[in-house]
Design an enzyme around this catalytic site. Structure first.
Site, short mmCIF file in Angstrom:
data_model
loop_
_atom_site.label_atom_id
_atom_site.label_comp_id
_atom_site.label_asym_id
_atom_site.label_seq_id
_atom_site.Cartn_x
_atom_site.Cartn_y
_atom_site.Cartn_z
N TRP A 127 0.83 -1.21 0.00
CA TRP A 127 0.00 0.00 0.00
C TRP A 127 0.86 1.26 0.00
O TRP A 127 0.54 2.24 -0.66
CB TRP A 127 -0.98 0.00 1.16
CG TRP A 127 -1.95 -1.14 1.08
CD1 TRP A 127 -2.10 -2.15 1.99
CD2 TRP A 127 -2.91 -1.41 0.03
NE1 TRP A 127 -3.08 -3.02 1.57
CE2 TRP A 127 -3.58 -2.59 0.38
CE3 TRP A 127 -3.23 -0.76 -1.16
CZ2 TRP A 127 -4.58 -3.14 -0.42
CZ3 TRP A 127 -4.23 -1.31 -1.97
CH2 TRP A 127 -4.89 -2.49 -1.59
N ASP A 132 -1.37 6.76 6.31
CA ASP A 132 -2.47 5.87 5.95
C ASP A 132 -2.66 4.91 7.13
O ASP A 132 -1.80 4.08 7.40
CB ASP A 132 -2.09 5.10 4.67
CG ASP A 132 -3.10 4.01 4.29
OD1 ASP A 132 -4.08 3.79 5.03
OD2 ASP A 132 -2.89 3.36 3.24
N LYS A 148 -11.70 -1.68 6.92
CA LYS A 148 -10.85 -2.59 7.67
C LYS A 148 -11.31 -2.66 9.13
O LYS A 148 -11.74 -3.69 9.59
CB LYS A 148 -9.39 -2.14 7.61
CG LYS A 148 -8.87 -1.92 6.20
CD LYS A 148 -8.60 -3.22 5.46
CE LYS A 148 -8.54 -3.07 3.94
NZ LYS A 148 -7.45 -2.29 3.41
#
Ligand SMILES: *Cc1c(COP(=O)(O)O)cnc(C)c1O
Length: 371
Positions: free
Chosen positions: A112, A182, A206
């Site tokens: 990511w 993030d 998530k």
């Protein structure tokens, strides 16, 4: 019109869901949502059906923001935005809104972070400050003295690496530059000091709610009057901030469920308490991994995530057998990410400790049977 709901009493059996995302939600929240499905608090409508400009919806989004502010102790000079496009869209929004000098530093600790870094390169000079790619992202690099230069607009990290199971235990020394983080897979898992960041953001699917929304907490002075040329109206943070995330139709139902999760977290005792519970929960699994002869964690101990726990047997066939038998026993979504293989147990806020204890019991039994 009268609707009898539920029509009849029905027993529902649920699995232990270790999915990395979309992921397990608190059952209390799901029940409440089910109860309110046809008639949200006397409005005669489902939240799915109501106007985002209605008074009743306005209260839902305002309450969600207020509860999040309380949970995370967000200072007044930070905006809270509810956005669409997923975390992946935000990879582009960061440079579009923040790259004044067209240069930024990225710490690459997994897929990511790498995707964000590559996306930033479209808009300017993205510099890789450090990386843990040499050891399959199984650790967090030393970030105490990074080659950060004065002309960088920000320093970017992915704080919890969902795929590889690592987490920053201390934030990097950004040498005075703004930190962008993030936090998709560690959002609300423990307290954070918001003032240490310029921008904190995460996809909610998530650890917070259903898919469809990114929550971004942005220090007001970082919301620019002008973005990079060509930035779409929707992706300008100013558009979203000036309109309190209601410039266009927001992901209404997702925000409503997130709001319920915030209330659930408050009832659970807030983020200090969640941290305590999450540490206890993760310890059950890590202690077993450290003692097992068959199963091994893949991450260096000091950088282990509380949320995502990858592990392997060292034998691909055995891994596959384990995943298959675990699924049949009601422990689902344990297959590791396609880029690492093996297994991964995501043990987010809504995973009860019993789920982890039972998983460990199952792993012990599997180990005995397959020794
Ligand atoms: C899942 C994930 C993403 C991507 O999220 P999308 O909403 O699917 O774009 C980005 N960063 C992290 C840390 C993630 O776990």
């Amino acid at each position: 019109m009268k609707i009898y709901f539920p029509k009849e009493e029905k027993e529902v059996s649920r699995v232990y869901n270790f999915s990395a995302g979309p992921a397990v939600l608190p059952e209390e929240v799901l029940k409440e949502a089910a109860e309110e499905m046809f008639d949200y608090q006397g409005s005669g409508q489902s939240v799915m059906e109501m106007s985002h400009r209605s008074k009743v919806y306005d209260k839902i989004i305002k309450d969600a923001e207020a509860d999040l502010r309380e949970l995370m102790n967000i200072p007044d000079n930070y905006k809270v935005l509810f956005l669409q496009g997923g975390a992946s869209q935000f990879f582009a929004e960061v440079p579009m809104n923040m790259m004044k000098n067209k240069k930024a530093g990225y710490i690459v600790t997994g897929q990511w972070a790498k995707k964000a870094y590559q996306e930033a390169k479209i808009y300017g000079e993205a510099v890789e400050l450090a990386s843990s790619a040499d050891k399959t992202f199984s650790y967090i690099p030393d970030c105490s003295d990074l080659p950060i230069t004065d002309d960088m607009d920000y320093v970017y990290i992915c704080e919890n690496n969902t795929i590889y199971g690592t987490k920053y235990k201390t934030l990097p020394n950004t040498k005075g530059k703004v930190l962008v983080s993030d936090v998709s897979s560690c959002f609300l898992s423990e307290p954070v000091d918001v003032t240490k960041y310029g921008v904190i953001y995460g996809g909610v699917q998530k650890n917070v709610g259903p898919a469809g929304c990114v929550i971004a907490i942005i220090r007001e002075d970082l919301i620019p009057e002008e973005c990079l040329p060509g930035t779409p109206t929707m992706l300008k943070w100013k558009t979203q901030a000036d309109n309190d995330s209601l410039y266009n139709t927001p992901p209404c139902y997702t925000i409503y469920i997130c709001g319920k999760v915030f209330k659930w977290l408050k009832k659970m005792g807030g983020l200090e308490k969640m941290k305590e519970l999450n540490e206890k929960k993760a310890k059950v699994l890590y202690d077993f991994l450290d003692s097992s002869k068959m199963f091994k964690g893949t991450v260096v101990k000091e950088d282990r995530s509380l949320m995502n726990v990858p592990f392997v047997t060292g034998n691909e066939e055995l891994d596959a057998k384990f995943v298959k038998e675990a699924t049949a026993a009601g422990f689902v979504n344990l297959k590791g990410h396609r880029s690492v293989g093996g297994m991964r147990a995501s043990i987010y806020n809504a995973m009860p400790i019993e789920g982890v204890e039972k998983l460990v019991e199952f792993m012990k039994k599997f180990e005995e049977e397959n020794a």
